[in-house]
Design an enzyme around this catalytic site. Structure first.
Site, PDB file in Angstrom:
ATOM      1  N   HIS A 134       0.857  -1.181   0.000  1.00  0.00           N
ATOM      2  CA  HIS A 134       0.000   0.000   0.000  1.00  0.00           C
ATOM      3  C   HIS A 134       0.893   1.230   0.000  1.00  0.00           C
ATOM      4  O   HIS A 134       1.699   1.430   0.901  1.00  0.00           O
ATOM      5  CB  HIS A 134      -0.920   0.029   1.229  1.00  0.00           C
ATOM      6  CG  HIS A 134      -1.872   1.194   1.211  1.00  0.00           C
ATOM      7  ND1 HIS A 134      -3.141   1.109   0.677  1.00  0.00           N
ATOM      8  CD2 HIS A 134      -1.727   2.481   1.647  1.00  0.00           C
ATOM      9  CE1 HIS A 134      -3.745   2.268   0.789  1.00  0.00           C
ATOM     10  NE2 HIS A 134      -2.912   3.128   1.364  1.00  0.00           N
ATOM     11  N   CYS A 135       0.760   2.056  -1.026  1.00  0.00           N
ATOM     12  CA  CYS A 135       1.598   3.239  -1.178  1.00  0.00           C
ATOM     13  C   CYS A 135       0.873   4.464  -0.629  1.00  0.00           C
ATOM     14  O   CYS A 135      -0.146   4.898  -1.182  1.00  0.00           O
ATOM     15  CB  CYS A 135       1.957   3.448  -2.652  1.00  0.00           C
ATOM     16  SG  CYS A 135       2.993   4.894  -2.931  1.00  0.00           S
ATOM     17  N   VAL A 136       1.389   5.021   0.466  1.00  0.00           N
ATOM     18  CA  VAL A 136       0.747   6.195   1.062  1.00  0.00           C
ATOM     19  C   VAL A 136       0.905   7.417   0.174  1.00  0.00           C
ATOM     20  O   VAL A 136       0.108   8.366   0.258  1.00  0.00           O
ATOM     21  CB  VAL A 136       1.330   6.488   2.458  1.00  0.00           C
ATOM     22  CG1 VAL A 136       1.039   5.342   3.418  1.00  0.00           C
ATOM     23  CG2 VAL A 136       2.843   6.741   2.383  1.00  0.00           C
ATOM     24  N   ASN A 139      -1.991   7.036  -1.989  1.00  0.00           N
ATOM     25  CA  ASN A 139      -3.208   6.667  -1.257  1.00  0.00           C
ATOM     26  C   ASN A 139      -3.952   5.530  -1.942  1.00  0.00           C
ATOM     27  O   ASN A 139      -5.169   5.552  -2.087  1.00  0.00           O
ATOM     28  CB  ASN A 139      -4.130   7.889  -1.106  1.00  0.00           C
ATOM     29  CG  ASN A 139      -5.200   7.661  -0.045  1.00  0.00           C
ATOM     30  OD1 ASN A 139      -5.036   6.848   0.857  1.00  0.00           O
ATOM     31  ND2 ASN A 139      -6.305   8.383  -0.153  1.00  0.00           N
TER      32      ASN A 139
END
Length: 279
Positions: A134-136, A139
Protein backbone atom coordinates in the site's frame (compact mmCIF):
# COMPACT_ATOMS: atom_id res chain seq x y z
CA UNK A 1 -10.64 -5.83 -17.65
CA UNK A 2 -10.31 -8.80 -15.31
CA UNK A 3 -12.58 -10.00 -12.57
CA UNK A 4 -12.62 -7.95 -9.43
CA UNK A 5 -11.24 -4.87 -11.20
CA UNK A 6 -14.46 -2.99 -11.85
CA UNK A 7 -16.23 -0.76 -9.39
CA UNK A 8 -16.02 -2.07 -5.87
CA UNK A 9 -18.55 -1.26 -3.19
CA UNK A 10 -16.98 1.12 -0.71
CA UNK A 11 -14.03 1.83 -3.01
CA UNK A 12 -12.91 5.41 -2.41
CA UNK A 13 -13.05 7.42 -5.61
CA UNK A 14 -11.48 10.47 -3.96
CA UNK A 15 -7.83 9.57 -3.53
CA UNK A 16 -6.47 12.93 -2.29
CA UNK A 17 -4.54 12.92 0.96
CA UNK A 18 -1.74 14.83 2.63
CA UNK A 19 0.89 12.60 1.03
CA UNK A 20 -0.65 13.01 -2.42
CA UNK A 21 -0.67 16.81 -2.03
CA UNK A 22 3.03 16.74 -1.06
CA UNK A 23 3.89 14.69 -4.16
CA UNK A 24 1.83 17.00 -6.39
CA UNK A 25 3.50 20.12 -4.98
CA UNK A 26 6.96 18.55 -5.38
CA UNK A 27 6.28 17.69 -9.03
CA UNK A 28 5.01 21.20 -9.71
CA UNK A 29 7.96 22.86 -7.96
CA UNK A 30 10.58 20.72 -9.74
CA UNK A 31 8.95 21.36 -13.11
CA UNK A 32 8.57 25.14 -12.75
CA UNK A 33 12.04 25.73 -11.33
CA UNK A 34 13.62 23.49 -14.00
CA UNK A 35 11.95 25.29 -16.90
CA UNK A 36 11.62 28.88 -15.65
CA UNK A 37 14.93 29.08 -13.78
CA UNK A 38 17.49 26.52 -14.91
CA UNK A 39 16.68 26.20 -18.63
CA UNK A 40 16.19 29.96 -18.85
CA UNK A 41 19.54 30.61 -17.15
CA UNK A 42 21.47 28.00 -19.15
CA UNK A 43 20.06 28.41 -22.67
CA UNK A 44 17.39 31.08 -22.59
CA UNK A 45 13.78 30.14 -23.26
CA UNK A 46 13.82 31.92 -26.61
CA UNK A 47 16.75 29.96 -28.02
CA UNK A 48 16.50 26.69 -29.94
CA UNK A 49 18.27 24.63 -27.22
CA UNK A 50 16.05 26.25 -24.60
CA UNK A 51 12.85 25.44 -26.49
CA UNK A 52 13.96 21.85 -27.17
CA UNK A 53 14.89 21.22 -23.54
CA UNK A 54 11.69 22.85 -22.31
CA UNK A 55 9.61 20.64 -24.61
CA UNK A 56 11.50 17.49 -23.65
CA UNK A 57 11.20 18.18 -19.94
CA UNK A 58 7.52 19.08 -20.31
CA UNK A 59 6.84 15.81 -22.16
CA UNK A 60 8.68 13.86 -19.46
CA UNK A 61 6.72 15.66 -16.75
CA UNK A 62 3.40 14.93 -18.48
CA UNK A 63 4.24 11.22 -18.76
CA UNK A 64 5.21 11.18 -15.10
CA UNK A 65 2.01 12.96 -14.00
CA UNK A 66 -0.29 10.85 -16.19
CA UNK A 67 1.13 7.56 -14.91
CA UNK A 68 0.96 8.81 -11.32
CA UNK A 69 -2.67 9.91 -11.68
CA UNK A 70 -3.70 6.67 -13.38
CA UNK A 71 -1.92 4.54 -10.78
CA UNK A 72 -3.62 6.52 -8.03
CA UNK A 73 -7.16 6.30 -9.44
CA UNK A 74 -7.00 2.78 -10.92
CA UNK A 75 -8.53 0.05 -8.80
CA UNK A 76 -5.71 -2.51 -8.34
CA UNK A 77 -8.25 -5.33 -8.25
CA UNK A 78 -10.23 -7.14 -5.58
CA UNK A 79 -11.21 -10.74 -5.00
CA UNK A 80 -14.67 -11.46 -6.45
CA UNK A 81 -17.15 -12.92 -3.92
CA UNK A 82 -17.67 -15.96 -6.14
CA UNK A 83 -14.00 -16.97 -6.16
CA UNK A 84 -13.20 -20.42 -4.83
CA UNK A 85 -10.00 -22.37 -5.61
CA UNK A 86 -10.56 -25.50 -7.62
CA UNK A 87 -7.96 -28.01 -6.44
CA UNK A 88 -8.95 -30.39 -9.24
CA UNK A 89 -8.41 -27.86 -12.03
CA UNK A 90 -5.76 -29.41 -14.34
CA UNK A 91 -4.95 -26.01 -15.86
CA UNK A 92 -4.02 -24.48 -12.49
CA UNK A 93 -2.62 -27.27 -10.34
CA UNK A 94 -0.54 -24.95 -8.11
CA UNK A 95 -2.29 -23.47 -5.06
CA UNK A 96 -0.87 -21.33 -2.27
CA UNK A 97 -1.39 -22.73 1.22
CA UNK A 98 -0.83 -21.48 4.74
CA UNK A 99 2.61 -21.99 6.24
CA UNK A 100 1.01 -23.51 9.31
CA UNK A 101 -1.47 -26.31 8.76
CA UNK A 102 -1.22 -26.44 4.97
CA UNK A 103 -4.79 -25.21 4.45
CA UNK A 104 -5.83 -23.07 1.49
CA UNK A 105 -5.29 -19.38 2.20
CA UNK A 106 -8.48 -17.82 3.57
CA UNK A 107 -9.10 -14.24 4.69
CA UNK A 108 -11.16 -14.17 7.88
CA UNK A 109 -11.75 -10.42 7.55
CA UNK A 110 -13.16 -10.58 4.02
CA UNK A 111 -14.55 -14.12 4.46
CA UNK A 112 -13.06 -15.06 1.09
CA UNK A 113 -10.46 -17.45 -0.21
CA UNK A 114 -7.28 -15.70 -1.30
CA UNK A 115 -6.15 -16.18 -4.90
CA UNK A 116 -2.41 -16.66 -5.49
CA UNK A 117 -0.29 -13.59 -4.67
CA UNK A 118 -3.19 -11.68 -3.15
CA UNK A 119 -3.00 -10.11 0.31
CA UNK A 120 -5.30 -8.28 2.68
CA UNK A 121 -4.71 -4.53 2.99
CA UNK A 122 -5.59 -3.25 6.43
CA UNK A 123 -5.79 0.32 5.11
CA UNK A 124 -8.11 -0.40 2.17
CA UNK A 125 -9.81 -3.09 4.31
CA UNK A 126 -10.03 -5.66 1.54
CA UNK A 127 -7.98 -8.30 -0.25
CA UNK A 128 -6.06 -6.96 -3.24
CA UNK A 129 -5.07 -9.06 -6.26
CA UNK A 130 -1.30 -9.53 -6.66
CA UNK A 131 -0.74 -6.95 -3.95
CA UNK A 132 2.77 -5.54 -3.71
CA UNK A 133 2.21 -2.89 -1.02
CA UNK A 134 0.00 0.00 0.00
CA UNK A 135 1.60 3.24 -1.18
CA UNK A 136 0.75 6.19 1.06
CA UNK A 137 2.18 8.59 -1.56
CA UNK A 138 -0.71 7.82 -3.90
CA UNK A 139 -3.21 6.67 -1.26
CA UNK A 140 -3.80 3.40 -3.06
CA UNK A 141 -2.53 -0.15 -3.18
CA UNK A 142 -0.08 -1.26 -5.85
CA UNK A 143 -1.62 -4.41 -7.26
CA UNK A 144 -2.56 -6.35 -10.37
CA UNK A 145 -4.27 -3.62 -12.41
CA UNK A 146 -2.02 -0.65 -11.57
CA UNK A 147 1.36 -2.30 -10.95
CA UNK A 148 2.67 -1.37 -14.39
CA UNK A 149 1.44 2.23 -14.06
CA UNK A 150 3.24 2.66 -10.74
CA UNK A 151 6.37 0.95 -12.06
CA UNK A 152 6.57 3.28 -15.08
CA UNK A 153 5.74 6.34 -12.95
CA UNK A 154 8.73 5.67 -10.71
CA UNK A 155 10.96 5.22 -13.77
CA UNK A 156 9.81 8.52 -15.30
CA UNK A 157 10.15 10.29 -11.94
CA UNK A 158 13.77 9.15 -11.64
CA UNK A 159 14.54 10.26 -15.20
CA UNK A 160 12.93 13.65 -14.55
CA UNK A 161 14.95 14.11 -11.35
CA UNK A 162 18.23 13.27 -13.09
CA UNK A 163 17.34 15.54 -16.03
CA UNK A 164 16.47 18.35 -13.63
CA UNK A 165 19.74 17.91 -11.74
CA UNK A 166 21.68 18.20 -15.02
CA UNK A 167 19.80 21.42 -15.82
CA UNK A 168 20.59 22.78 -12.36
CA UNK A 169 24.30 22.06 -12.69
CA UNK A 170 24.37 23.34 -16.26
CA UNK A 171 22.84 26.67 -15.27
CA UNK A 172 25.60 27.12 -12.69
CA UNK A 173 28.28 26.72 -15.35
CA UNK A 174 26.92 29.69 -17.27
CA UNK A 175 26.64 32.11 -14.36
CA UNK A 176 27.57 31.10 -10.81
CA UNK A 177 25.77 34.20 -9.49
CA UNK A 178 22.47 32.47 -10.26
CA UNK A 179 22.87 30.51 -7.02
CA UNK A 180 23.10 33.71 -5.02
CA UNK A 181 20.64 36.47 -4.21
CA UNK A 182 16.91 35.85 -4.87
CA UNK A 183 17.60 32.58 -6.69
CA UNK A 184 19.58 31.02 -3.85
CA UNK A 185 16.50 29.59 -2.10
CA UNK A 186 15.25 28.15 -5.41
CA UNK A 187 18.51 26.26 -5.95
CA UNK A 188 18.68 25.01 -2.36
CA UNK A 189 15.03 23.87 -2.18
CA UNK A 190 15.18 22.36 -5.67
CA UNK A 191 18.28 20.34 -4.86
CA UNK A 192 16.65 19.03 -1.68
CA UNK A 193 13.44 18.16 -3.52
CA UNK A 194 15.33 16.33 -6.28
CA UNK A 195 17.55 14.50 -3.77
CA UNK A 196 14.57 13.34 -1.69
CA UNK A 197 12.57 12.32 -4.76
CA UNK A 198 15.50 10.38 -6.20
CA UNK A 199 16.05 8.60 -2.88
CA UNK A 200 12.39 7.58 -2.65
CA UNK A 201 12.44 6.50 -6.30
CA UNK A 202 15.42 4.19 -5.85
CA UNK A 203 13.81 2.78 -2.70
CA UNK A 204 10.69 1.95 -4.70
CA UNK A 205 12.76 0.21 -7.37
CA UNK A 206 14.73 -1.73 -4.78
CA UNK A 207 11.41 -3.17 -3.60
CA UNK A 208 9.40 -3.27 -6.82
CA UNK A 209 11.92 -4.19 -9.50
CA UNK A 210 13.89 -6.76 -7.54
CA UNK A 211 14.49 -9.15 -10.40
CA UNK A 212 13.76 -11.88 -11.15
CA UNK A 213 10.45 -11.90 -9.23
CA UNK A 214 9.57 -8.23 -9.68
CA UNK A 215 7.60 -8.08 -6.44
CA UNK A 216 8.92 -8.10 -2.90
CA UNK A 217 5.91 -10.01 -1.56
CA UNK A 218 6.93 -13.11 -3.51
CA UNK A 219 10.45 -13.63 -2.19
CA UNK A 220 10.55 -16.16 0.63
CA UNK A 221 13.08 -17.83 2.87
CA UNK A 222 12.99 -21.31 4.28
CA UNK A 223 13.32 -22.09 7.97
CA UNK A 224 17.10 -22.04 7.62
CA UNK A 225 17.03 -18.48 6.29
CA UNK A 226 18.05 -19.44 2.76
CA UNK A 227 16.41 -17.70 -0.21
CA UNK A 228 14.76 -20.18 -2.54
CA UNK A 229 13.54 -19.81 -6.10
CA UNK A 230 9.87 -18.88 -6.19
CA UNK A 231 7.49 -20.77 -8.50
CA UNK A 232 6.36 -17.47 -10.08
CA UNK A 233 9.87 -16.78 -11.36
CA UNK A 234 9.58 -17.26 -15.13
CA UNK A 235 12.81 -15.49 -16.03
CA UNK A 236 13.55 -11.78 -16.39
CA UNK A 237 11.86 -11.25 -19.76
CA UNK A 238 8.73 -13.29 -18.93
CA UNK A 239 8.44 -11.51 -15.57
CA UNK A 240 8.62 -8.15 -17.30
CA UNK A 241 5.88 -9.19 -19.73
CA UNK A 242 3.56 -10.21 -16.90
CA UNK A 243 3.94 -6.72 -15.42
CA UNK A 244 4.43 -4.39 -18.40
CA UNK A 245 2.37 -6.31 -20.98
CA UNK A 246 3.19 -8.32 -24.12
CA UNK A 247 3.60 -5.27 -26.38
CA UNK A 248 7.07 -3.83 -25.79
CA UNK A 249 6.11 -0.58 -27.54
CA UNK A 250 3.44 0.04 -24.89
CA UNK A 251 5.78 -0.44 -21.94
CA UNK A 252 6.52 3.29 -21.71
CA UNK A 253 2.92 4.40 -22.36
CA UNK A 254 0.52 5.46 -19.58
CA UNK A 255 -1.84 2.49 -20.08
CA UNK A 256 -2.63 -0.42 -17.81
CA UNK A 257 -1.69 -3.53 -19.80
CA UNK A 258 -1.95 -6.30 -17.24
CA UNK A 259 -2.40 -9.90 -18.33
CA UNK A 260 -5.18 -12.16 -17.05
CA UNK A 261 -7.77 -11.77 -14.33
CA UNK A 262 -5.34 -11.71 -11.42
CA UNK A 263 -6.84 -14.92 -10.03
CA UNK A 264 -4.34 -17.30 -11.61
CA UNK A 265 -0.72 -16.89 -12.70
CA UNK A 266 1.72 -18.92 -14.71
CA UNK A 267 4.40 -20.71 -12.72
CA UNK A 268 7.74 -22.31 -13.44
CA UNK A 269 6.04 -25.68 -12.90
CA UNK A 270 3.69 -24.98 -15.83
CA UNK A 271 6.66 -24.44 -18.12
CA UNK A 272 8.35 -27.62 -16.93
CA UNK A 273 5.12 -29.58 -17.38
CA UNK A 274 4.72 -28.25 -20.91
CA UNK A 275 8.29 -29.13 -21.79
CA UNK A 276 7.87 -32.63 -20.37
CA UNK A 277 4.63 -33.18 -22.28
CA UNK A 278 6.18 -31.97 -25.52
CA UNK A 279 9.23 -34.20 -25.16
Amino acid sequence: MGMGMGKVKGWKKMRWSGHVIVVSLAIGYIYLSSVLVFIKAWFGLGSSPGIINALLFTALALLCISNYALAMFTDPGSVPPSFAPDIEDPLHPIHEIKRKGGDLRYCKKCCLYKPPRSHHCRICKRCVLRMDHHCVWMNNCVGHANYKLFFVFVAYALLACLYSLILLLGSLTVDTQQSEGPYRSVYVHHFRAVANSTEHGFRCFSGLAYLPNLTKQNHNRDQGGNVYSHPYDLGVYENLITVLGPNVLCWVCPVSSYIGSGLHFRTAYDRHATATTTS
